[in-house]
Design a protein around this motif. Structure first.
Motif, mmCIF file in Angstrom:
data_model
loop_
_atom_site.group_PDB
_atom_site.id
_atom_site.type_symbol
_atom_site.label_atom_id
_atom_site.label_comp_id
_atom_site.label_asym_id
_atom_site.label_seq_id
_atom_site.Cartn_x
_atom_site.Cartn_y
_atom_site.Cartn_z
ATOM 1 N N SER A 368 0.842 -1.196 0.000
ATOM 2 C CA SER A 368 0.000 0.000 0.000
ATOM 3 C C SER A 368 0.873 1.240 0.000
ATOM 4 C CB SER A 368 -0.941 0.005 1.215
ATOM 5 O OG SER A 368 -0.206 -0.153 2.415
ATOM 6 N N PHE A 369 0.235 2.338 -0.362
ATOM 7 C CA PHE A 369 0.930 3.615 -0.477
ATOM 8 C C PHE A 369 0.048 4.701 0.100
ATOM 9 C CE2 PHE A 369 1.239 7.493 -3.194
ATOM 10 C CZ PHE A 369 2.439 7.955 -2.697
ATOM 11 N N TYR A 370 0.635 5.508 0.960
ATOM 12 C CA TYR A 370 -0.064 6.656 1.535
ATOM 13 C C TYR A 370 0.706 7.926 1.191
ATOM 14 C CZ TYR A 370 -2.853 3.584 4.568
ATOM 15 O OH TYR A 370 -3.714 2.635 5.051
ATOM 16 N N ASN A 371 -0.057 8.949 0.882
ATOM 17 C CA ASN A 371 0.517 10.270 0.668
ATOM 18 C C ASN A 371 -0.157 11.230 1.637
ATOM 19 O OD1 ASN A 371 0.407 13.109 -0.544
ATOM 20 N ND2 ASN A 371 1.990 12.161 -1.779
ATOM 21 N N ILE A 372 0.632 11.859 2.475
ATOM 22 C CA ILE A 372 0.097 12.794 3.473
ATOM 23 C C ILE A 372 0.732 14.160 3.240
ATOM 24 C CG2 ILE A 372 0.047 13.367 5.930
ATOM 25 C CD1 ILE A 372 -0.100 10.441 6.546
ATOM 26 N N SER A 373 -0.110 15.165 3.232
ATOM 27 C CA SER A 373 0.378 16.538 3.102
ATOM 28 C C SER A 373 0.162 17.261 4.426
ATOM 29 C CB SER A 373 -0.358 17.269 1.970
ATOM 30 O OG SER A 373 -0.051 16.694 0.712
ATOM 31 N N LEU A 374 1.235 17.823 4.928
ATOM 32 C CA LEU A 374 1.187 18.604 6.171
ATOM 33 C C LEU A 374 1.318 20.075 5.804
ATOM 34 C CD1 LEU A 374 3.546 16.439 8.407
ATOM 35 C CD2 LEU A 374 1.067 16.236 8.096
ATOM 36 N N PHE A 375 0.326 20.843 6.190
ATOM 37 C CA PHE A 375 0.292 22.251 5.803
ATOM 38 C C PHE A 375 0.682 23.132 6.991
ATOM 39 C CE2 PHE A 375 -2.633 20.064 2.975
ATOM 40 C CZ PHE A 375 -2.268 20.576 1.731
ATOM 41 N N TYR A 376 1.601 24.020 6.713
ATOM 42 C CA TYR A 376 2.041 24.981 7.724
ATOM 43 C C TYR A 376 1.883 26.392 7.168
ATOM 44 C CZ TYR A 376 4.308 21.325 10.499
ATOM 45 O OH TYR A 376 4.564 20.222 11.262
ATOM 46 N N LYS A 377 1.585 27.324 8.080
ATOM 47 C CA LYS A 377 1.571 28.731 7.722
ATOM 48 C C LYS A 377 2.805 29.384 8.316
ATOM 49 C CE LYS A 377 -1.477 32.750 7.357
ATOM 50 N NZ LYS A 377 -2.831 33.275 7.603
ATOM 51 N N LYS A 378 3.516 30.116 7.480
ATOM 52 C CA LYS A 378 4.789 30.694 7.887
ATOM 53 C C LYS A 378 4.596 32.118 8.367
ATOM 54 C CE LYS A 378 9.492 31.522 6.150
ATOM 55 N NZ LYS A 378 10.377 31.404 4.954
ATOM 56 N N TYR A 379 5.144 32.381 9.549
ATOM 57 C CA TYR A 379 5.171 33.720 10.108
ATOM 58 C C TYR A 379 6.629 34.149 10.246
ATOM 59 C CZ TYR A 379 0.224 33.206 11.324
ATOM 60 O OH TYR A 379 -1.129 33.034 11.272
ATOM 61 N N VAL A 380 6.894 35.406 9.916
ATOM 62 C CA VAL A 380 8.261 35.913 10.027
ATOM 63 C C VAL A 380 8.301 37.033 11.057
ATOM 64 C CG1 VAL A 380 8.882 35.256 7.682
ATOM 65 C CG2 VAL A 380 7.938 37.529 8.109
ATOM 66 N N LYS A 381 9.443 37.153 11.678
ATOM 67 C CA LYS A 381 9.627 38.140 12.745
ATOM 68 C C LYS A 381 10.039 39.477 12.144
ATOM 69 C CE LYS A 381 12.313 38.866 16.995
ATOM 70 N NZ LYS A 381 13.362 38.277 17.855
ATOM 71 N N VAL A 382 9.314 40.515 12.534
ATOM 72 C CA VAL A 382 9.630 41.868 12.088
ATOM 73 C C VAL A 382 9.799 42.735 13.327
ATOM 74 C CG1 VAL A 382 8.902 43.857 10.739
ATOM 75 C CG2 VAL A 382 8.319 41.558 9.963
ATOM 76 N N GLY A 383 10.995 43.275 13.497
ATOM 77 C CA GLY A 383 11.235 44.220 14.576
ATOM 78 C C GLY A 383 11.041 45.641 14.086
ATOM 79 N N VAL A 384 10.213 46.395 14.759
ATOM 80 C CA VAL A 384 9.902 47.767 14.354
ATOM 81 C C VAL A 384 10.380 48.710 15.450
ATOM 82 C CG1 VAL A 384 8.102 49.383 13.659
ATOM 83 C CG2 VAL A 384 7.890 46.953 13.080
ATOM 84 N N ASN A 385 11.283 49.605 15.064
ATOM 85 C CA ASN A 385 11.807 50.599 15.996
ATOM 86 C C ASN A 385 10.999 51.881 15.853
ATOM 87 O OD1 ASN A 385 14.017 48.865 16.773
ATOM 88 N ND2 ASN A 385 14.925 49.341 14.781
ATOM 89 N N LEU A 386 10.072 52.092 16.781
ATOM 90 C CA LEU A 386 9.214 53.270 16.771
ATOM 91 C C LEU A 386 9.823 54.348 17.654
ATOM 92 C CD1 LEU A 386 5.754 51.471 17.056
ATOM 93 C CD2 LEU A 386 6.774 52.462 14.997
ATOM 94 N N PRO A 387 9.408 55.571 17.478
ATOM 95 C CA PRO A 387 9.944 56.659 18.312
ATOM 96 C C PRO A 387 9.701 56.464 19.803
ATOM 97 C CG PRO A 387 8.842 57.551 16.377
ATOM 98 C CD PRO A 387 8.542 56.093 16.396
ATOM 99 N N ASN A 388 8.624 55.783 20.128
ATOM 100 C CA ASN A 388 8.308 55.603 21.546
ATOM 101 C C ASN A 388 8.687 54.212 22.051
ATOM 102 O OD1 ASN A 388 6.376 54.423 19.922
ATOM 103 N ND2 ASN A 388 4.712 54.681 21.405
ATOM 104 N N GLY A 389 9.492 53.460 21.280
ATOM 105 C CA GLY A 389 9.950 52.152 21.732
ATOM 106 C C GLY A 389 9.914 51.125 20.608
ATOM 107 N N SER A 390 10.538 49.971 20.845
ATOM 108 C CA SER A 390 10.613 48.912 19.848
ATOM 109 C C SER A 390 9.518 47.886 20.096
ATOM 110 C CB SER A 390 11.983 48.232 19.885
ATOM 111 O OG SER A 390 13.002 49.153 19.534
ATOM 112 N N ILE A 391 8.946 47.357 18.989
ATOM 113 C CA ILE A 391 7.877 46.367 19.047
ATOM 114 C C ILE A 391 8.233 45.227 18.091
ATOM 115 C CG2 ILE A 391 5.420 45.922 18.721
ATOM 116 C CD1 ILE A 391 4.865 48.838 19.207
ATOM 117 N N THR A 392 7.920 43.988 18.492
ATOM 118 C CA THR A 392 8.125 42.821 17.634
ATOM 119 C C THR A 392 6.773 42.318 17.142
ATOM 120 O OG1 THR A 392 10.144 42.168 18.791
ATOM 121 C CG2 THR A 392 9.013 40.461 17.531
ATOM 122 N N TYR A 393 6.695 42.104 15.848
ATOM 123 C CA TYR A 393 5.483 41.568 15.226
ATOM 124 C C TYR A 393 5.816 40.232 14.561
ATOM 125 C CZ TYR A 393 3.607 46.363 15.553
ATOM 126 O OH TYR A 393 3.198 47.594 15.988
#
Length: 531
Positions: A368-393
């Motif tokens: 027998s043969f099985y094919n399985i697809s695993l789906f992932y959603k990719k998130y990337v890290k964005v560092g934002v340096n704002l005038p009132n402080g740094s925030i990570t998204y």
């Protein structure tokens, strides 16, 4: 040595077992236990041995399978045609019946090895065991040849390249119709240097024109009319013609199954065969999860009363997709349930969040043969340096990051220059361009004006002139009317209006004179109107 089509003429002969007493198979087994040159591997004879307690059994089936996994094989042989040859043989006996007579056939499915140049060929033989040197009528791709043991049907495939590891199955299947028997010979290659999908290749189908009511591959503690055991064996031996192979290298594992709607291992097994005449020297066989074959001294024995190997039938392909794109492909066979709960995959800059919560795959006892697809959603890290402080998204790859257009802080604020929406495709650190502004509040007699002014700009504090009055600004700076000031912070100014001292007295006299003058005019007009 170059191997040519003469392999077609090669047949695998048989030994004749002697009927000594009422249990001839047991007698043949006992004789083999004292022999060091035998066809070695795995076999079932219809005889079990429970601590010396001999018991008998019978298995009837339509299909047998022999599993092999060869890591290396090197040999010399006594066969002049194949001095570096060896064979792995799946041999079984077919008992067919009708109302009048019985037919017995011996069928062989063989891998012929040329160990000098790593080549293999698949060969099938059919013999008629119904009586001594019985004639044979068989129709297939191959041909029928005469031998000292009687007629034999032979077919061999072309030579194929052998790479290690080399693993798979040999298959023999028996079927019948009203007018003929059919023996099917096949193989499944699981690995030949690389993995393959489990596809059965039926390389030959041999029909025997006889009318029978039943036909089974049979394992039983009895002998055929020609005096051979009803056994099934998967054994290493010489390359044909009763030859012996002397193994300098071998590392292999074996298992033996029958298929009666469910693939089941033969439970009672020995490590040698009794029927084929090709033999092995320099091989030792031991039992773990499979039958292990390696270089050593032969030690013929009964191996197991309950042989339950775990061999691969189920091929699994797992595709890992991130945002719809293939990230990884995993291929392999499973022999036990694979149950996985998926968790996020993280590093410092990337997160892969599974869209599947889990998956489970259970191996089957059929190919027998099985094919399985695993789906992932990719998130990337964005560092934002704002005038009132740094925030990570953490932003989905290809998604948008929305920056604040204005950052307020009571009397000061920051205003974004440019678009406040950015497309994010990879991890990054950004410093958006903001303009700093301060709140300027001007309090005047006619109301209060408020305005945000860019830091560092120059503004003029001006209120329209008033006669006889001095105008000044009081508050943050305390300057005269019309003065220029630099906006270096919040500004809160108020107009201060003050009449001049001398000009104020003159203005009072002037106003009084005007009032007196107007009063005199009004009195004169009233008198004239009465006169």
């Amino acid at each position: 040595m170059k191997l040519v089509a003469m392999a077609v003429l090669l047949f695998f002969v048989i030994t004749i077992a002697s009927v000594v007493n009422a249990s001839p198979v047991t007698q043949e087994i006992n004789k083999a236990l004292h022999n060091s040159v035998l066809p070695l591997g795995i076999a079932s004879f219809g005889v079990s041995n429970d601590s010396g307690n001999i018991r008998y059994f019978m298995i009837k089936t339509k299909e047998v399978l022999g599993f092999f996994n060869v890591s290396v094989i090197r040999s010399n042989s006594s066969c002049l045609d194949y001095p570096y040859g060896a064979s792995l043989q799946l041999n079984s006996v077919v008992l067919s019946k009708n109302a009048i007579e019985n037919y017995t056939f011996w069928i062989q499915n063989v891998i012929l090895f040329n160990t000098s140049d790593n080549k293999i060929s698949f060969i099938d033989n059919v013999w008629n065991f119904s009586s001594l040197c019985s004639p044979l009528t068989a129709i297939g791709i191959g041909k029928i040849y005469n031998s000292s043991q009687g007629q034999v049907y032979i077919y061999s495939t072309n030579w194929k390249s052998l790479e290690y590891p080399f693993s798979g199955y040999l298959l023999e299947n028996v079927s019948r119709s009203e007018n003929y028997l059919k023996f099917s010979f096949g193989y499944v290659i699981i690995e030949n240097g690389t993995l393959y999908l489990p596809k059965i290749i039926w390389f030959d189908n041999v029909t025997i024109p006889v009318n029978v009511s039943s036909s089974f591959i049979t394992v039983a503690p009895t002998l055929t009319p020609e005096g051979r055991p009803y056994d099934v064996e998967l054994v290493f031996g010489g390359p044909g013609g009763g030859s012996v192979s002397y193994f300098s290298k071998i590392n292999a594992s074996l298992a033996l199954f029958y298929n009666n709607s469910k693939v089941t291992s033969f439970p009672f097994i020995y490590d040698f065969g009794l029927v084929t005449a090709e033999k092995s020297a320099g091989i030792h066989v031991s039992l773990s999860k499979e039958i292990n074959v390696y270089v050593g001294n032969a030690n013929p024995m009964f191996l197991a009363n309950n042989f339950t190997p775990n061999t691969p039938f189920t091929f699994l392909e797992i595709n890992t997709l991130v945002n719809g794109k293939l990230l990884n492909e995993s291929l392999g066979y499973i022999t036990s349930p694979l149950i996985e709960k998926l968790s996020p995959l993280n590093n410092n800059t990337v997160r892969l969040i599974p869209l599947n919560k889990s998956f489970a795959v259970y191996p089957k006892d059929s190919f027998s043969f099985y094919n399985i697809s695993l789906f992932y959603k990719k998130y990337v890290k964005v560092g934002v340096n704002l005038p009132n402080g740094s925030i990570t998204y953490w932003i989905p790859e290809g998604g948008n990051l929305t920056l604040p257009s204005i950052i307020n802080n009571i009397s000061e604020r920051y205003v974004l220059n440019g678009n406040n929406t950015l497309e994010v495709n990879f991890p990054e650190n950004i410093t958006p361009n903001y303009t700093k502004e301060y709140l300027v509040k001007l309090v005047m007699p006619n109301g209060t004006e408020k305005e945000w002014v860019e830091a560092g700009k120059t503004i003029s504090l001006y209120y329209p002139s008033i006669p006889f009055a001095n105008i000044n600004w009081v508050g943050t700076y305390k300057v005269s009317n019309g003065a220029n000031v630099t906006v270096n912070g919040p500004i809160n100014e108020k107009v201060y209006i003050q009449l001049k001292d001398g000009e104020f007295l003159f203005l009072l006299i002037l106003v009084a004179t005007i009032i007196l003058f107007l009063t005199i005019i009004v009195v004169i007009r009233e008198r004239k109107s009465k006169g």
